[in-house]
Write an enzyme that holds these catalytic residues in place. Sequence first.
Site, PDB file in Angstrom:
ATOM      1  N   GLN A 162       0.844  -1.196   0.000  1.00 55.76           N
ATOM      2  CA  GLN A 162       0.000   0.000   0.000  1.00 55.76           C
ATOM      3  C   GLN A 162       0.881   1.248   0.000  1.00 55.76           C
ATOM      4  O   GLN A 162       1.602   1.509   0.965  1.00 55.76           O
ATOM      5  CB  GLN A 162      -0.900  -0.004   1.236  1.00 55.76           C
ATOM      6  CG  GLN A 162      -1.831   1.191   1.333  1.00 55.76           C
ATOM      7  CD  GLN A 162      -2.822   1.036   2.474  1.00 55.76           C
ATOM      8  OE1 GLN A 162      -3.826   0.372   2.354  1.00 55.76           O
ATOM      9  NE2 GLN A 162      -2.503   1.656   3.600  1.00 55.76           N
TER      10      GLN A 162
ATOM     11  N   SER B 113       1.032   6.243   2.696  1.00 55.52           N
ATOM     12  CA  SER B 113       1.690   7.146   3.648  1.00 55.52           C
ATOM     13  C   SER B 113       2.898   7.828   3.027  1.00 55.52           C
ATOM     14  O   SER B 113       3.636   7.235   2.241  1.00 55.52           O
ATOM     15  CB  SER B 113       2.124   6.371   4.890  1.00 55.52           C
ATOM     16  OG  SER B 113       0.997   5.869   5.579  1.00 55.52           O
TER      17      SER B 113
ATOM     18  N   SER C 221       4.540  -1.647   4.020  1.00 57.18           N
ATOM     19  CA  SER C 221       4.766  -3.028   4.441  1.00 57.18           C
ATOM     20  C   SER C 221       4.968  -3.928   3.232  1.00 57.18           C
ATOM     21  O   SER C 221       4.210  -3.858   2.255  1.00 57.18           O
ATOM     22  CB  SER C 221       3.568  -3.537   5.251  1.00 57.18           C
ATOM     23  OG  SER C 221       3.296  -2.688   6.331  1.00 57.18           O
TER      24      SER C 221
ATOM     25  N   GLU D  93      -9.164  -1.843   5.621  1.00 55.27           N
ATOM     26  CA  GLU D  93      -7.931  -1.987   6.393  1.00 55.27           C
ATOM     27  C   GLU D  93      -8.225  -1.973   7.878  1.00 55.27           C
ATOM     28  O   GLU D  93      -7.768  -2.832   8.625  1.00 55.27           O
ATOM     29  CB  GLU D  93      -6.972  -0.846   6.043  1.00 55.27           C
ATOM     30  CG  GLU D  93      -5.683  -0.873   6.848  1.00 55.27           C
ATOM     31  CD  GLU D  93      -4.780   0.302   6.536  1.00 55.27           C
ATOM     32  OE1 GLU D  93      -3.625   0.269   6.975  1.00 55.27           O
ATOM     33  OE2 GLU D  93      -5.232   1.246   5.870  1.00 55.27           O
TER      34      GLU D  93
ATOM     35  N   GLU E 162      -4.613   7.488  18.273  1.00 56.93           N
ATOM     36  CA  GLU E 162      -5.046   8.876  18.484  1.00 56.93           C
ATOM     37  C   GLU E 162      -5.930   9.370  17.339  1.00 56.93           C
ATOM     38  O   GLU E 162      -6.913  10.092  17.567  1.00 56.93           O
ATOM     39  CB  GLU E 162      -3.823   9.775  18.648  1.00 56.93           C
ATOM     40  CG  GLU E 162      -3.089   9.617  19.984  1.00 56.93           C
ATOM     41  CD  GLU E 162      -2.322   8.315  20.082  1.00 56.93           C
ATOM     42  OE1 GLU E 162      -2.077   7.865  21.215  1.00 56.93           O
ATOM     43  OE2 GLU E 162      -1.972   7.731  19.023  1.00 56.93           O
TER      44      GLU E 162
END
Length: 727
Positions: free
Chosen positions: A474, A477, A509, A592, A711
């Site tokens: 993926q 990010s 990953s 996900e 968070e």
Amino acid sequence: MSIGLDDDHAALADSVRGFVARHAPSAVVRAAMPEWVGGALPDYWPGVVEQGLTALHLPEEHGGAGAGPVALAVVVEEAARGLLPGPLLPSLLTSSVLARYGDDDLRKRTLPALAEGSVGATALSAAGLAAKPAGDGGYRVSGTTDPVLGAPGASLLLLGATAPAGDEIWFVVEPGPGVDVRAGEPVDHTRAVGPVTLDDVLISADRCVAVGSSQVRAVAAVLFAAEATGLAQWCVDTGVAYVKVREQFGRPVGSFQAIKHKCARMFVDVQTMAAAAWDGARALDESDEQLAVAAAGAAAVCLPGATDLGLATITLLGGIGYTWEHDAHFYWRRAMVLENLLGPASRWQRELGERVRTTSRDFDVDLSDADPAFRERIAGILAEVAALPADGPARRLRLAEEGLVVPHYPRPYGLGASPIEQLVIQREYERAGLTPPMLIVGDWALPTVLAHGTDAQRDFFVPATLRGDIEWCQLFSEPGAGSDLAALSTRAEKVDGGWRLNGQKVWTSKAHEAQYGICLARTDPDAPKHKGISYFLVDMAAPGLEIRPLQEANGGFLFNEVFLNDVFVPDDRLVGEVNQGWTLARTTLGNERVSISGMQHIPVGLVELAGEPGLAAEQSDVLRELGETFGPAHALAALALRTTLRSLSGLRPGAESSVSKVLAGTLATRVAERAMRWTGPGAAVADGPAGARAQGYLTVPPKLIGGGTVEIQLNVIAERILGLPRG
């Protein structure tokens, strides 16, 4: 989310809520507080009986409605949410214990009266009373009990005493000569509680109940957990409603991130309590062994949880919450009394730790209604697969051909399996000794391709992934964006026949093992943040693509940096429309987060470790911490089971996935740190099993970061579920 699961439970909750609102508003409760603590029956008690609340859970042959224990828990929860005064909880506890453990004659003599509104009260231990044999199986009993909830004003008492040999006897008795009940000074001003003194009272054999303290306390723990959940629900609702409108510095305090996260964690706590209380309630229909495990978990989670949430709510409310005029302290007081009567929490944690070493909680779904022909066909296929060589591709190819890699996918890729069929397939995998193939990132990528891709994309990518020919990574990010995917800077420029991608991705990953990556890139740099993004399928062997492994704190190389330098992506690898990638990304991210929270399981390895000799930690500490860990672990499993049952019933899912993400991260941390700390000096060296426990703790961060940090998930809960304003 409340304890109830289906539409009938929701209707019951609405009915009880309406009754409490009509008959016990705050002004009425406050005005009659001296009467409640003295044991007087409320004026509305006949209405409670008329509503069937005292009889709902009892067998029909004894004047009940046979509605089951979850319905009982819903009644207790909703009555507590409205702070209903009076003896409903202790009376329901008494009838529940007698219905489960009393003999036929005793049930016939006691249950109809309790169903019709006679008030019962039950001691929670045999402490304080001593019994001496009196012939004919009877006993003479003397002594003073610990405080008994609802004893003042009760017409039937269920008490325990200790016989000379140390055995317990439990019996029913009515207040009268030799039986003195005293109302104690109140902590909870809405209910009576006090000790019972017996002075050489003769108890005949036909008044005895074949039950022990542990069984009584287990039933009490379930009902107390249900009430604690109702109290906590009110507290969280009240605190959240207040911070939405209370302003400081010109804006609602609920827009401050510290307040958002506090409210979100309170919400997670109360949802965890509801799941644990539900699990305890359903266990009232199960064996004593299963009830003991579920009840200990419910008590360990719910009793201190309600007390803590009461205090947290008062601090959310600020000074106004700590005044006598606000109702918050009455909920807090009642929660304290529940915890004190059944506590301490550490005792329940140790009990749960002891129980899980020998008894596994049953979270299986009843599949007796499944089509036997379907089950037989799947079992036959999987038996044939199990006979194939385990070290080659034959098994995976056969599973893909049969649609059994991801069976809920539509044909021809899967079977279009219904929820119950998926459970049957899962069960048959277990029986065949097979593990279903794991698609990892493919589990997130393929739903997007199926939903938004072209026929050619589906036909190329889906079968190959199911066969194991394609593994995915993926490419979302970025170093400067983190969880804020809309701030990504990787660009895609249109060229003849496709697109040129330039940028950098990070925390990717398995990028070094993947054949394809799902990639977000900005195709319109002038569009607003969430616009102008497109969704590409990138060949990880394409020229200009560079992969650099990132060594982690644990020494491994799961994650990678990926650099895209003029990487060409053909037009037929664009998924959906140009500039509509954000919509597609939400499909991927949804899958996900569900997948990550769904991967959590009962930490059986921790149970095995707790039984090993030579641990550095004291055994009593190990048992307590084992129980402290398994309380939320069982709640997490109960959340997953509730989601499954909702699917089987055609109901929409609730907030379980968001709650599970936060709870799973907390649980993963707790499991890893327990294993390391119990080990002690052995974990100072990386060799062997002891060193592996230190390694396990070093591997916790990805579980807290992957799929969006805890968070970020708290922000999601605060804004999208609780409706708190953005900062």
